[in-house]
Design a protein around this motif. Structure first.
Motif, short mmCIF file in Angstrom:
data_model
loop_
_atom_site.label_atom_id
_atom_site.label_comp_id
_atom_site.label_asym_id
_atom_site.label_seq_id
_atom_site.Cartn_x
_atom_site.Cartn_y
_atom_site.Cartn_z
N ALA A 31 46.55 34.24 31.27
CA ALA A 31 47.39 35.38 30.90
C ALA A 31 46.87 36.68 31.50
N VAL A 32 45.55 36.84 31.52
CA VAL A 32 44.95 38.05 32.09
C VAL A 32 45.23 38.13 33.59
N SER A 33 45.03 37.02 34.30
CA SER A 33 45.25 37.04 35.76
C SER A 33 46.70 37.36 36.08
N ILE A 34 47.63 36.80 35.30
CA ILE A 34 49.05 37.06 35.54
C ILE A 34 49.39 38.52 35.23
N ALA A 35 48.91 39.03 34.09
CA ALA A 35 49.22 40.40 33.69
C ALA A 35 48.66 41.41 34.68
N LEU A 36 47.47 41.13 35.23
CA LEU A 36 46.84 42.06 36.17
C LEU A 36 47.35 41.88 37.60
N LYS A 37 48.14 40.81 37.81
CA LYS A 37 48.57 40.43 39.17
C LYS A 37 47.35 40.29 40.07
N ALA A 38 46.37 39.56 39.56
CA ALA A 38 45.10 39.38 40.25
C ALA A 38 45.29 38.62 41.56
N GLU A 39 44.41 38.91 42.52
CA GLU A 39 44.46 38.19 43.79
C GLU A 39 43.97 36.75 43.62
N LYS A 40 43.01 36.57 42.71
CA LYS A 40 42.48 35.23 42.50
C LYS A 40 42.17 35.00 41.03
N LEU A 41 42.33 33.75 40.62
CA LEU A 41 41.80 33.26 39.34
C LEU A 41 40.79 32.18 39.71
N VAL A 42 39.57 32.34 39.24
CA VAL A 42 38.50 31.38 39.52
C VAL A 42 38.10 30.73 38.20
#
Length: 438
Positions: free
Chosen positions: A193-204
Motif C-alpha cells: 500500500a505504501v509503495s502504491i500510494a507513494l508511486k515508488a520506483e521500486k518495492l523491494v
C-alpha cells in the motif's frame, strides 16, 4: 593489478544504477525474522549506504515472530486463519509491545556512526509516525479477526514531507482508525500500500528464502505478473514466505509500480547486488518482460555498434558504418536487457526474388550460452515466413558450425544470387551457407 581491474570494472558497471537510483523512492520490506537475525546490522549498513547515495528510503518491518514470542511467554497460543493472525485483546497488547521494541531497535542501529564501518559519519535521521490509516477486517467465514485490520489509506503527503527532508521513513505494521483504534496489519500489505500510494520506483521485499521453482529447485530470475499468477496457481502448496511476497509484488505491479524485487535476505550484500548489477541476485517481478526481443529502432544504433565492435575487430563480423546500420535499421532485431543491447541480428530480404541474407548475428559475451542466438534465429525464420521467402543465406568466417548445427548447408559462391555476389568481399573469404525454408 587484477583486484584493481575487478574493482574498476565493477564500479563502472554499477555507476549507471547509482545515477539512475538517485532521488528515487524505494520501499523496502523485511520481516521480523530479519530483525532477529545475527546479521541484521549488515542490512542496516546497506540501508545507510542507499540513503547516502541519495535514495529516498521507506522501510517497512514485520513483527510476526516477536508477537509469537510474547504470546508464548504468556502461554497463549497464536491463532491464525488464512495466514492472518486473529488479534484478540491479549494479542493486541503483544502487537503494541513488539512494534515499539522493533522500531526502537531499528532506529538505534540506524543511528550508529561507528568509525571504520559502512555507517561512519552517516548521520541518518529516522522518522516514524501514524502514516497508516486502517479499518477492521471484521468477521469472515464466521471468524472474528478482532483487532486485525487492513489498510484503508496511506498518508502519502506526510511521508513525502519526511523524505523531502532527507529522512529515512520507518513504518511498523500497525494502523490507526480515525476513532483512535489500533489494528494489527500484514506487513506485506502495508509495504504494498505504501509503495502504491507513494508511486515508488521500486518495492523491494527481503524474503526468508530465494524464489525457486519447486519442480527443479532452480532460482527464478524474473517473472511478469501473468507468469507469477500462473506460478502460484501451479504450486498452491508453496511456502507462505514466497507466496505472500509474490502476491504483494503482483498487486504492486498491477497498480503502477514498474519493478518489484524479491531478494533472499540471508545472502550477504544481496540488496546491493540486486540494485547495482545488471543481472542482480534475486527475482524481478514486472508487468512487462525485463528482457525483450524486438525490432530495432534508431535509438538502438549506439547499442548495436557497441555490441558488434569487438567482433568486427576480431574479424568475425564485417565492418559496418553507423550510416549503413541507420539505413538498414528496419532489417535489424535486438535483444534488450534492462536498457542494454545484448544481442542483435539482421535479415536483409529480397522479397521479389524470395531470398534473405542473415547478417550481424551477435550476442554479448556475458550472455552467451543461454539460447539467445537461437531465439533470434527463430525470430528470423518467422519473419522470413511472413515475407514468403524461400531460402536464407549466411556469409560467415568463424561461426560456420553454429549455423550448420542448425540446419544450414555449406554452399559455393556460385550459388549466391547475383545481388549477394555483388556484395561478396573476396578478402574476407567468407564461407557460404544456405537453408531452404519453404
Amino acid at each position: 593489478m587484477e583486484p584493481q581491474k575487478s574493482f574498476v570494472s565493477w564500479f563502472r558497471d554499477s555507476s549507471p544504477y547509482i545515477h539512475a537510483h538517485r532521488n528515487k523512492t524505494f520501499v523496502i520490506f523485511f520481516g521480523g525474522e530479519a530483525v532477529l537475525a545475527d546479521d541484521f546490522d549488515h542490512h542496516v549498513h546497506d540501508f545507510a549506504l542507499l540513503n547516502s547515495l541519495g535514495i529516498r528510503l521507506v522501510l517497512v518491518h514485520g513483527i510476526r515472530p516477536q508477537i509469537d514470542q510474547r504470546l508464548a511467554k504468556l502461554d497463549v497460543p497464536a491463532r491464525f486463519h488464512n495466514n492472518l493472525r486473529i488479534t484478540d485483546d491479549v494479542a493486541l497488547q503483544c502487537v503494541k509491545e513488539a512494534a515499539g521494541l522493533v522500531r526502537v531497535e531499528i532506529e538505534a542501529l540506524l543511528s550508529m556512526g561507528l568509525a571504520n564501518s559502512p555507517m561512519a559519519g552517516a548521520k541518518i535521521k529516522v522518522a516514524s509516525g501514524n502514516f497508516v490509516v486502517a479499518k477492521p477486517i471484521g468477521v469472515i467465514d464466521g471468524i472474528d479477526y478482532c483487532h486485525t485490520g487492513e489498510v484503508r489509506r496511506i498518508d502519502s503527503a506526510a511521508i513525502h514531507q519526511q523524505l523531502d527532508q532527507d529522512n529515512v521513513v520507518l513504518i511498523s505494521p500497525v494502523g490507526y482508525s480515525p476513532s483512535g483504534e489500533v489494528f494489527n496489519l500484514s506487513a506485506e500489505q502495508v509495504a504494498t500500500a505504501v509503495s502504491i500510494a507513494l508511486k515508488a520506483e521500486k518495492l523491494v521485499l527481503l524474503t526468508e528464502q530465494s524464489c525457486c521453482n519447486p519442480d527443479n529447485g532452480e532460482q527464478i530470475q524474473q517473472m511478469t505478473t501473468a507468469e507469477a499468477d500462473t506460478f502460484l496457481q501451479q504450486h498452491p502448496g508453496i511456502s507462505t514466505s514466497i507466496s505472500l511476497p509474490l502476491k504483494a509484488a503482483m498487486q504492486s505491479c498491477q497498480s503502477g509500480i514498474d519493478r518489484v524485487h524479491l531478494i533472499d535476505r540471508t545472502i550477504d550484500g544481496a540488496l546491493l547486488l540486486e540494485l547495482f548489477s545488471r543481472d542482480g541476485i534475486g527475482t524481478l517481478i514486472s508487468s512487462t518482460a525485463f528482457e525483450e526481443l524486438r525490432p530495432a529502432t534508431l535509438n538502438d544504433i549506439g547499442g548495436i555498434l557497441e555490441l558488434i565492435k569487438p567482433l568486427e575487430q576480431q574479424g568475425k563480423l564485417a565492418k559496418r558504418s553507423r550510416e549503413k546500420i541507420e539505413m538498414e535499421i528496419a532489417d535489424y532485431i535486438v535483444i534488450e536487457r534492462d536498457g542494454l543491447i545484448i544481442g542483435c541480428t539482421a535479415l536483409h530480404p529480397d522479397v521479389q526474388n524470395r531470398f534473405g541474407a542473415i547478417a550481424c548475428l551477435a550476442v554479448h559475451p556475458d550472455y552467451q550460452g543461454s539460447a539467445r542466438g537461437n531465439r533470434m534465429l527463430e525470430y528470423v525464420y518467422r519473419r522470413a515466413g511472413e515475407l514468403r521467402l524461400k531460402k536464407l543465406f549466411v556469409l560467415s568466417t568463424q561461426t560456420m558450425h553454429w549455423f550448420i548445427e542448425r540446419g544450414f548447408l555449406s554452399s559455393n559462391i556460385t550459388d549466391l544470387p547475383d545481388q549477394l555476389k555483388a556484395l561478396y568481399n573476396p578478402q574476407r573469404n567468407s564461407k557460404v551457407l544456405c537453408k531452404d525454408i519453404s
